[in-house]
Design a protein around this motif. Structure first.
Motif, mmCIF file in Angstrom:
data_model
loop_
_atom_site.group_PDB
_atom_site.id
_atom_site.type_symbol
_atom_site.label_atom_id
_atom_site.label_comp_id
_atom_site.label_asym_id
_atom_site.label_seq_id
_atom_site.Cartn_x
_atom_site.Cartn_y
_atom_site.Cartn_z
ATOM 1 N N SER A 247 9.174 -5.036 -13.806
ATOM 2 C CA SER A 247 9.352 -6.214 -14.302
ATOM 3 C C SER A 247 10.604 -6.818 -13.428
ATOM 4 O O SER A 247 10.007 -7.826 -12.678
ATOM 5 N N ALA B 151 13.872 -5.009 -12.912
ATOM 6 C CA ALA B 151 14.906 -3.976 -12.062
ATOM 7 C C ALA B 151 13.910 -3.218 -11.069
ATOM 8 O O ALA B 151 14.170 -2.956 -9.791
ATOM 9 N N GLU C 46 3.397 1.021 -13.355
ATOM 10 C CA GLU C 46 3.515 0.049 -14.391
ATOM 11 C C GLU C 46 2.263 0.033 -15.483
ATOM 12 O O GLU C 46 1.212 0.232 -15.103
ATOM 13 N N ASP D 210 17.615 -2.383 -18.470
ATOM 14 C CA ASP D 210 17.675 -2.228 -19.641
ATOM 15 C C ASP D 210 17.288 -0.732 -20.205
ATOM 16 O O ASP D 210 17.693 -0.333 -21.194
HETATM 17 C C1 FAD Z 1 13.062 -11.868 -26.822
HETATM 18 C C2 FAD Z 1 13.966 -11.738 -25.426
HETATM 19 C C3 FAD Z 1 14.803 -12.503 -24.944
HETATM 20 C C4 FAD Z 1 15.460 -12.479 -23.659
HETATM 21 N N1 FAD Z 1 16.412 -13.478 -23.421
HETATM 22 C C5 FAD Z 1 17.354 -13.085 -22.372
HETATM 23 C C6 FAD Z 1 18.081 -14.234 -21.940
HETATM 24 O O1 FAD Z 1 18.064 -15.327 -22.239
HETATM 25 N N2 FAD Z 1 18.775 -14.024 -20.663
HETATM 26 C C7 FAD Z 1 18.888 -12.817 -20.055
HETATM 27 O O2 FAD Z 1 19.287 -12.690 -18.886
HETATM 28 N N3 FAD Z 1 17.907 -11.795 -20.439
HETATM 29 C C8 FAD Z 1 17.320 -12.091 -21.663
HETATM 30 N N4 FAD Z 1 16.606 -11.019 -21.923
HETATM 31 C C9 FAD Z 1 16.563 -9.483 -21.577
HETATM 32 C C10 FAD Z 1 15.761 -9.492 -20.172
HETATM 33 O O3 FAD Z 1 14.399 -9.655 -20.466
HETATM 34 C C11 FAD Z 1 16.098 -8.045 -19.699
HETATM 35 O O4 FAD Z 1 17.143 -7.529 -19.901
HETATM 36 C C12 FAD Z 1 15.356 -7.934 -18.442
HETATM 37 O O5 FAD Z 1 13.888 -8.143 -18.566
HETATM 38 C C13 FAD Z 1 15.518 -6.250 -18.121
HETATM 39 O O6 FAD Z 1 14.448 -6.038 -16.972
HETATM 40 P P1 FAD Z 1 14.076 -4.597 -16.760
HETATM 41 O O7 FAD Z 1 13.118 -4.532 -15.465
HETATM 42 O O8 FAD Z 1 14.937 -3.627 -16.834
HETATM 43 O O9 FAD Z 1 13.217 -4.193 -17.903
HETATM 44 P P2 FAD Z 1 11.836 -4.994 -18.799
HETATM 45 O O10 FAD Z 1 11.891 -6.510 -18.129
HETATM 46 O O11 FAD Z 1 11.826 -4.777 -20.251
HETATM 47 O O12 FAD Z 1 10.630 -4.206 -17.849
HETATM 48 C C14 FAD Z 1 10.281 -2.954 -18.269
HETATM 49 C C15 FAD Z 1 9.038 -2.686 -17.525
HETATM 50 O O13 FAD Z 1 8.524 -1.475 -17.767
HETATM 51 C C16 FAD Z 1 7.134 -1.443 -18.065
HETATM 52 N N5 FAD Z 1 6.987 -0.381 -19.024
HETATM 53 C C17 FAD Z 1 7.364 0.049 -20.156
HETATM 54 N N6 FAD Z 1 7.001 1.314 -20.441
HETATM 55 C C18 FAD Z 1 6.646 1.719 -19.568
HETATM 56 C C19 FAD Z 1 5.776 2.967 -19.370
HETATM 57 N N7 FAD Z 1 5.958 4.140 -20.052
HETATM 58 N N8 FAD Z 1 5.306 3.217 -17.917
HETATM 59 C C20 FAD Z 1 5.126 2.374 -17.073
HETATM 60 N N9 FAD Z 1 5.798 1.006 -17.070
HETATM 61 C C21 FAD Z 1 6.657 0.804 -18.435
HETATM 62 C C22 FAD Z 1 6.909 -2.741 -19.095
HETATM 63 O O14 FAD Z 1 5.733 -3.189 -18.959
HETATM 64 C C23 FAD Z 1 7.808 -3.636 -18.186
HETATM 65 O O15 FAD Z 1 6.875 -4.355 -17.154
HETATM 66 C C24 FAD Z 1 15.691 -11.138 -23.388
HETATM 67 C C25 FAD Z 1 14.821 -9.955 -23.768
HETATM 68 C C26 FAD Z 1 14.137 -10.415 -24.670
HETATM 69 C C27 FAD Z 1 12.925 -9.457 -25.129
#
Ligand code: FAD
Length: 408
Positions: free
Chosen positions: A13, A15, A34, A290
């Motif tokens: 996504s 990170a 993913e 996250d």
């Molecule tokens: C409703 C909502 C509103 C938000 N509003 C804001 C905002 O206004 N400003 C802001 O900065 N942030 C906001 N956020 C937070 C932001 O979306 C996240 O903090 C950010 O996307 C974190 O990125 P990440 O890559 O760590 O995790 P995520 O974006 O959650 O990505 C995780 C990825 O891992 C994949 N995945 C999950 N489980 C598995 C598995 N078992 N095997 C393989 N792949 C897997 C998922 O499909 C996804 O692609 C919001 C989040 C939500 C849910």
């Protein structure tokens, strides 16, 4: 430079692709797994702020990011008959060069596309087991053949499976903030132009946001719920019924909006949670974004933390020969930054959806003074200032740079 040559990243996504970029810079081979069948497009609006803007610049994607900002105008607060009574700038500090609002899918595309040349992506797959061996981590997948990696990074979000496999069940690390959130694409029945409308009653809030970057509008519902009673993990049909019931009798456009939300093609419903872990790594597995420290949507800082964390993790891997030292340095540098940004969520939830009538009256009084008192309260400055509060290139103090291989 660390002895790490091969890294498996779970999650593509924000990170995940950001880390793949930085690993390539340091000549470390990344494979990203993913669970979705392709990069996930669409989604809600997120913010790239402060130090994450510098990270985007160093990645060479800042111009693309600027070209994709949501251009959402003001947030207008409306009463039960839809009459505006206050408005504020779209997101705290947005509009300047240090705070950019962008659709989550647009950011994923911008981060992901430049990495496909050098990064192996395994879509529609996920990790099923992790086994530490003297040679590395042996990873079993749902679809691919088992493989050995020097390091596994869990960038798989709030409900991280990597975290569950390494650190135990989510409930041991999640802090429920007492509210539920629902977001989804809805028809724009209000005829909005680049703005958001938000309606509050004590304990519940509903709104609609329109940006040229959205396909239609986004509906949002926030609900205080002291006890979850499993609704966050219930079947979607039950969640929709729960929402309709809890918003029954609400004013403004709530009836139609909630009905539209339950028909949304990208219906998202979850409890608002933070993740707090004592350690972000164990042996050869480390968590990022996250998965490690979700600050909750109420902080608006999750994306910033994910991008900055990816930068710091790769940099520390490039600086340290011992893996444990690199992971320890990553965690030591990120911890204070994460803590400060997680703390913002407490103010955010009280501001967007006050729980009591008294809280709502106080919030509205603050708003009615034309933003002056809001600024005085320091919330907007605090959001941007906290996103800046890390020196990207600093070294951790020498006495803190030695991690233990235990990582527990
Ligand atoms: C409703 C909502 C509103 C938000 N509003 C804001 C905002 O206004 N400003 C802001 O900065 N942030 C906001 N956020 C937070 C932001 O979306 C996240 O903090 C950010 O996307 C974190 O990125 P990440 O890559 O760590 O995790 P995520 O974006 O959650 O990505 C995780 C990825 O891992 C994949 N995945 C999950 N489980 C598995 C598995 N078992 N095997 C393989 N792949 C897997 C998922 O499909 C996804 O692609 C919001 C989040 C939500 C849910």
């Amino acid at each position: 430079m660390t002895a790490v040559r091969t890294v498996l990243v779970s999650g593509a996504s924000i990170a995940g692709p950001a880390l793949a970029h930085w690993l390539h810079r340091y000549d470390i081979r990344a494979t990203v797994v993913e669970k979705a069948p392709a990069p996930r497009m669409g989604g809600h609006a997120i913010d790239v702020r402060g130090a994450a803007v510098d990270v985007a610049e160093r990645m060479g994607v800042l111009d693309s990011l600027r070209a994709s900002v949501t251009e959402t105008g003001r947030v207008v607060f409306v009463d039960t008959r839809g009459r505006p009574y206050a408005d504020i700038a779209p997101t705290m500090g947005a509009g300047d060069d240090r705070s950019l609002e962008i659709v989550r899918g647009d950011l994923t595309r911008i981060l992901h596309e430049p990495t496909v040349e050098h990064t192996e992506y395994l879509y529609d797959d996920s990790i099923t087991a992790l086994e530490e061996t003297p040679e590395g981590v042996r990873v079993s997948f749902r679809r691919s053949e088992p493989r050995l990696f020097d390091l596994v990074v869990g960038a798989d979000g709030l409900h991280s499976e990597t975290r569950r496999l390494t650190m135990g069940p989510e409930d041991d690390h999640a802090r429920y903030m007492g509210a539920l959130i629902c977001i989804g694409g809805v028809p724009d029945r209000l005829g909005l132009d680049r703005e958001a409308r938000l309606y509050n009653e004590p304990g519940r809030a509903a709104g609609m946001i329109r940006s040229p970057r959205f396909d239609g509008a986004k509906g949002i519902a926030l609900l205080h719920a002291p006890d979850l009673n499993g609704i966050d993990r219930a079947p979607e049909a039950d969640q929709k019924a729960f929402l309709l019931e809890r918003f029954a009798g609400a004013g403004w456009e709530c009836d139609r909006l909630l009905e539209d939300l339950t028909h949304s093609p990208d219906f998202y419903f979850d409890s608002i949670k933070q993740i707090h872990l004592d350690r972000w790594y164990r042996g050869r597995v480390v968590l990022l974004g996250d998965a490690a420290h979700c600050p909750s949507p109420m902080s608006g800082q999750g994306t910033t933390l994910a991008m900055v964390g990816a930068y710091v993790l790769a940099l520390e891997l490039s600086r340290h020969e011992r893996l444990a030292s690199a992971l320890h340095a990553y965690e030591t540098r990120m911890r204070p930054y994460v803590k400060a940004n997680q703390e913002i969520a407490d103010t955010g939830i009280g501001f967007l959806a006050p729980r009591t009538r008294l809280g709502l009256t106080a919030r509205n009084t603050l708003l009615r003074f034309g933003g002056f008192l809001t600024r005085l309260s320091g919330l907007d400055r605090r959001v941007v200032r906290t996103a800046e509060a890390i020196d990207l290139d600093a070294r951790p103090p020498a006495d803190m740079a030695e991690g233990s291989d235990e990582g527990r």
